[in-house]
Design a protein around this motif. Structure first.
Motif, PDB file in Angstrom:
ATOM      1  N   LEU A 193      -6.657   8.925 -10.521  1.00 19.37           N
ATOM      2  CA  LEU A 193      -5.386   8.217 -10.545  1.00 19.37           C
ATOM      3  C   LEU A 193      -4.835   8.048  -9.130  1.00 19.37           C
ATOM      4  N   ALA A 194      -4.927   9.087  -8.329  1.00 21.56           N
ATOM      5  CA  ALA A 194      -4.463   9.014  -6.937  1.00 21.56           C
ATOM      6  C   ALA A 194      -5.280   8.001  -6.146  1.00 21.56           C
ATOM      7  N   ALA A 195      -6.582   7.942  -6.402  1.00 21.40           N
ATOM      8  CA  ALA A 195      -7.438   6.972  -5.705  1.00 21.40           C
ATOM      9  C   ALA A 195      -7.056   5.549  -6.094  1.00 21.40           C
ATOM     10  N   MET A 196      -6.732   5.335  -7.365  1.00 23.54           N
ATOM     11  CA  MET A 196      -6.312   4.001  -7.808  1.00 23.54           C
ATOM     12  C   MET A 196      -4.978   3.625  -7.182  1.00 23.54           C
ATOM     13  N   ASP A 197      -4.048   4.576  -7.125  1.00 22.81           N
ATOM     14  CA  ASP A 197      -2.755   4.319  -6.491  1.00 22.81           C
ATOM     15  C   ASP A 197      -2.934   3.950  -5.026  1.00 22.81           C
ATOM     16  N   ILE A 245      -4.243   0.405  -4.690  1.00 25.16           N
ATOM     17  CA  ILE A 245      -3.189  -0.589  -4.937  1.00 25.16           C
ATOM     18  C   ILE A 245      -2.277  -0.705  -3.733  1.00 25.16           C
ATOM     19  N   ILE A 246      -1.913   0.417  -3.146  1.00 27.04           N
ATOM     20  CA  ILE A 246      -1.066   0.396  -1.949  1.00 27.04           C
ATOM     21  C   ILE A 246      -1.771  -0.321  -0.804  1.00 27.04           C
ATOM     22  N   ASN A 247      -3.059  -0.053  -0.627  1.00 27.86           N
ATOM     23  CA  ASN A 247      -3.824  -0.726   0.427  1.00 27.86           C
ATOM     24  C   ASN A 247      -3.857  -2.231   0.214  1.00 27.86           C
TER      25      ASN A 247
END
Length: 76
Positions: A14-18, A21-23
């Motif tokens: 989940l943190a990697a997906m967040d 998305i931010i990138n």
């Protein structure tokens, strides 16, 4: 039997997906600034915001820069 991931693995994914998305959002702001020839100005505004608000995220700083230079996407 189904394979389930652990809560810890789920949180990591989940943190990697967040982060992804931010990138993408940061890249979109910088690309839009580049289209208008305002990349330096947007980044400068972002740094000025970061200087004033040290806990602000990089994305937040770029969002302030895009607003300062009126390159935010227009909806509706």
């Amino acid at each position: 039997m189904e394979d389930f991931i652990s809560q810890e693995q789920f949180q990591l994914e989940l943190a990697a997906m967040d982060e992804a998305i931010i990138n993408i959002q940061c890249d979109e702001i910088l690309s839009r600034a580049d289209r208008y020839g305002l990349q330096l100005e947007v980044v400068w505004s972002a740094f000025k915001h970061k200087e004033r608000f040290p806990d602000a995220s990089f994305l937040e700083c770029l969002q302030v820069g895009e607003k300062d230079w009126d390159i935010s996407p227009k909806f509706g």
